[in-house]
Design a protein around this motif. Structure first.
Motif, PDB file in Angstrom:
ATOM      1  N   UNK B 115      90.664  38.624  67.080  1.00  0.00           N
ATOM      2  CA  UNK B 115      90.257  37.244  67.560  1.00  0.00           C
ATOM      3  C   UNK B 115      89.193  37.318  68.396  1.00  0.00           C
ATOM      4  N   UNK B 118      86.006  37.729  66.599  1.00  0.00           N
ATOM      5  CA  UNK B 118      85.787  36.307  65.797  1.00  0.00           C
ATOM      6  C   UNK B 118      85.383  35.423  66.701  1.00  0.00           C
ATOM      7  N   UNK B 119      85.552  35.061  67.679  1.00  0.00           N
ATOM      8  CA  UNK B 119      85.213  34.304  68.693  1.00  0.00           C
ATOM      9  C   UNK B 119      83.910  34.468  69.154  1.00  0.00           C
ATOM     10  N   UNK B 121      81.572  36.296  67.778  1.00  0.00           N
ATOM     11  CA  UNK B 121      80.607  36.077  66.716  1.00  0.00           C
ATOM     12  C   UNK B 121      80.208  34.769  66.270  1.00  0.00           C
TER      13      UNK B 121
END
Lengths: 215, 215
Positions: B115, B118-119, B121
């Motif tokens: 997570x 993801x954030x 990126x």
DNA sequence: GCACAAAGAAAGCGCGCGCTTGCTATCTTT
DNA sequence: AAAGATAGCAAGCGCGCGCTTTCTTTGTGC
């Protein structure tokens, strides 16, 4: 005489500057993420000096905390508006309108800003302490708003009412995570399948609810 | 002669150091978040100097990218293992076991690290470019693993099979967002209601599936 | 109108970041 | 065993961060 050139009271100038800083902070959170929301970036966007920022806020996190309150308000206002529009508008497929409303909400800049603060608060204890009450109140307000707007027309009570809240909050969570990964995965077909599936699920739920409230 | 005191080839030392750095990176991502996963923190945890880190990696993001690949592998391996256990174990309530498995997966350190990447990126273009292929492949593998483990016993084909994938990925998303907000909201009652609701939903789905595959 | 308080700008401070440099120690090749 | 390549360390470099300081401008109370 225009507002920009006219004389303004200190209180007005203060409120105006704070509003500009909060706006800039929210914009930066949504567009560039928490880590890149630096005091210099905020001031550049708000067209104010760093001295001005620290005149009104004791620290960066304090400004972030106030911005988070504003994000909660805007998020809630936007969603309520959309949900009311769904209820008022006699759509051919109100369930689908509802699902897509929740999805668009999760894809909004307001929600992106909210998400950035949430993630940052996980590992920043000072931020966590400052924004936790705001975010908890936000969840409760969201629950309340959703129940008010959606549960009333079917006159549900008690258990059925809270179930609607649980479901709508879950929808929000689902689309929250989907929105966050959307730019990486780039899989609109899957996203549409998901929306279709959720429409089915909600239709089943509604059927069950009507069965309960009818008896 | 023990492994630590014995002579090791350059290749062994290299592989060992890289593995330590990757482990330290994953731990830091999960525990402290992306922003606090600094090269100095990684090296402290891996008990290596910064010079050693930059001997093996051209930049910080390059190490993060390799760590992301490892996170994907572990995430997938862990989930497959859990899902197979659910299938093999004759539980009184296999649906509930399935739902709780997905929830525990979303609450794992591996998922927290995923997570964070993801954030990050979303607003770091260089990181985005480096990890996007890995994360896309991860989603596909997850889809495949879930379909293989779960769809086979009910002999579903085509549409039904992809629907199971859509649903399980949606479950993952839902619990992803829930896990992220769990420490702030602190509302286990709502989380249990949600799990109950999802069990109902999945039971309905399964009924529908059996109806289709039986005809 | 004048002393005072508040708002804002400009410059700078200490710090930790990602990363580099210069060097030694350890393996590998011949 | 000599010579070259690789792993690793300690120190340090430039930079941008959050924040402070100093000073000027502008509105306020008497």
């Amino acid at each position: 005489m225009s507002a920009s050139t006219g004389k303004r009271s200190q209180a007005e100038r203060r409120a105006h500057s704070i509003a500009r800083l909060v706006d800039a902070t929210i914009d930066s959170l949504a567009a560039d993420g928490y880590a890149r929301t630096t005091t210099s970036a905020i001031c550049r966007s708000a067209q104010l000096s760093q001295g001005a920022l620290f005149r009104h806020f004791a620290s960066r996190v304090e400004l972030i905390a106030l911005a988070t309150e504003e994000v909660s308000r805007r998020h809630l206002a936007l969603l309520s508006e959309k949900l009311l529009a769904v209820r008022e508008t006699r759509s051919a497929d109100p369930i689908r309108a509802l699902v897509l409303t929740m999805r668009s909400q999760a894809r909004s800049p307001e929600h992106a800003a909210w998400h950035e603060v949430m993630v940052a608060a996980r590992s920043d204890h000072e931020l966590h302490a400052l924004v936790a009450p705001t975010l908890q109140a936000f969840e409760q307000s969201l629950l309340q708003a959703v129940e008010e707007v959606l549960a009333l027309p079917i006159q549900a009570r008690g258990k059925e009412r809270t179930r609607v809240g649980t479901i709508m909050l879950s929808l929000m969570h689902l689309f929250d995570s989907e929105a966050m990964t959307s730019a990486i995965y780039r899989n609109p077909r899957l996203e549409d399948d998901r929306a279709d599936w959720l429409c089915d699920v909600l239709r089943n739920e509604l059927d069950a609810l009507y069965r309960v409230t009818a008896s």
